[in-house]
Write an enzyme that holds these catalytic residues in place. Sequence first.
Site, PDB file in Angstrom:
ATOM      1  N   LYS A   1       0.830  -1.215   0.000  1.00 22.72           N
ATOM      2  CA  LYS A   1       0.000   0.000   0.000  1.00 22.72           C
ATOM      3  C   LYS A   1       0.861   1.260   0.000  1.00 22.72           C
ATOM      4  O   LYS A   1       0.462   2.284  -0.556  1.00 22.72           O
ATOM      5  CB  LYS A   1      -0.954  -0.013   1.202  1.00 22.72           C
ATOM      6  CG  LYS A   1      -2.094  -1.013   1.030  1.00 22.72           C
ATOM      7  CD  LYS A   1      -3.255  -0.697   1.951  1.00 22.72           C
ATOM      8  CE  LYS A   1      -4.440  -1.605   1.631  1.00 22.72           C
ATOM      9  NZ  LYS A   1      -5.622  -1.289   2.439  1.00 22.72           N
TER      10      LYS A   1
ATOM     11  N   LYS B   1     -12.010  -3.903  -6.676  1.00 24.23           N
ATOM     12  CA  LYS B   1     -12.945  -2.820  -7.009  1.00 24.23           C
ATOM     13  C   LYS B   1     -12.218  -1.510  -7.255  1.00 24.23           C
ATOM     14  O   LYS B   1     -12.793  -0.574  -7.809  1.00 24.23           O
ATOM     15  CB  LYS B   1     -13.998  -2.668  -5.911  1.00 24.23           C
ATOM     16  CG  LYS B   1     -13.449  -2.426  -4.528  1.00 24.23           C
ATOM     17  CD  LYS B   1     -14.514  -2.609  -3.465  1.00 24.23           C
ATOM     18  CE  LYS B   1     -13.936  -2.647  -2.065  1.00 24.23           C
ATOM     19  NZ  LYS B   1     -14.847  -3.125  -1.051  1.00 24.23           N
TER      20      LYS B   1
ATOM     21  N   LYS C   1      -5.547 -10.475  -8.291  1.00 28.51           N
ATOM     22  CA  LYS C   1      -6.849 -10.617  -7.645  1.00 28.51           C
ATOM     23  C   LYS C   1      -7.826  -9.551  -8.166  1.00 28.51           C
ATOM     24  O   LYS C   1      -7.425  -8.410  -8.401  1.00 28.51           O
ATOM     25  CB  LYS C   1      -6.657 -10.455  -6.125  1.00 28.51           C
ATOM     26  CG  LYS C   1      -7.842 -10.847  -5.273  1.00 28.51           C
ATOM     27  CD  LYS C   1      -7.467 -10.731  -3.803  1.00 28.51           C
ATOM     28  CE  LYS C   1      -8.675 -10.908  -2.914  1.00 28.51           C
ATOM     29  NZ  LYS C   1      -8.353 -10.710  -1.493  1.00 28.51           N
TER      30      LYS C   1
END
Length: 333
Positions: A115, A200, A197
């Site tokens: 991240k 969204k 993966k």
Amino acid sequence: MEEVKKRVLSMLQPTGTFTLGNYFGAIKNFIPLQDEYECVYAMADLHAITVRQEPAALRQNVMKSYALTLACGIDLEKSILFLQSQVHEHAELAWILNCYTQFGELSRMTQFKDKSAKHADNVNAGLFTYPVLMAADILLYQADYVPIGADQKQHLELTRNIAERFNTLYSPTFKVPDPLIPKTGARIMSLQEPTKKMSKSDPNVNSFVSLLDDTDTVIRKFKRAVTDSEACVRFAEGKDGINNLMGIYSCATGKTYEEIEKEFEGKGYGDFKLAVGEVVADTLKPIQEKYNQIITDKAYLEACFADNAMKAERIARKTVSKVMKKVGYIINK
């Protein structure tokens, strides 16, 4: 004497409309757990702000995520489903547990590294201590089990380490949770990059199917899904795109890979992609119908938030009071 059910805890990130990956990988598996366990579910809206959120959008996403989870089959007669930010004990326990977590442990968290690379302009302290809040989420409710995917094993291991460390220092306080690996379900991958993966937050809208996508959109996205040049529907190494589509078709129909291979023997990828799109659209239709009823009833949603936050807080308060006493704080009577 009635048998006491084991407790399961799981939380969902309400930062956008749930995808097919969220549904088949997690939410669908929550439904049968409600009959076997005491289930505590939540929208992890405190976690959401480690990445900058537009306030109005965050509020809307939390409402949508909650309504969608209900529409998918979470039953408030059987489970608790609350908003994390409405139970202040999460933040309280997270602070205390920060003081029982080593800097080195957090530095090794792979999700922090990932991240930080994605949001290099906002590598904040919350992003670094995120796993401690996750540990507090679990330990607050004395959860026996936490449903996890492969990408969450490291966080659960840290939670177990923190619990054991605190228990050793102060006597047994926290239940040390075990992972709950779903019997069914799959890791659903991106339709455009099937080695990644499904997400969204992917900038390519054709890479994921949203639970609120209409039939035409769902079918169009599957028609554009990346496959390979072999044009044979079979599960094999190196056929990531087809393997992913077979996994999705299997989740939607309950068919085995062998049955799917037999069904599409002699047929091309066009036929298979269309079939996957149609069966997914059919799966989503009843969810969307129920969601459309719930999302328009703001009073009902707000009543659910208040009632479930109260139920969650009753459990959480007991844990925090116990922890505070053991640490040495003076508790108001």
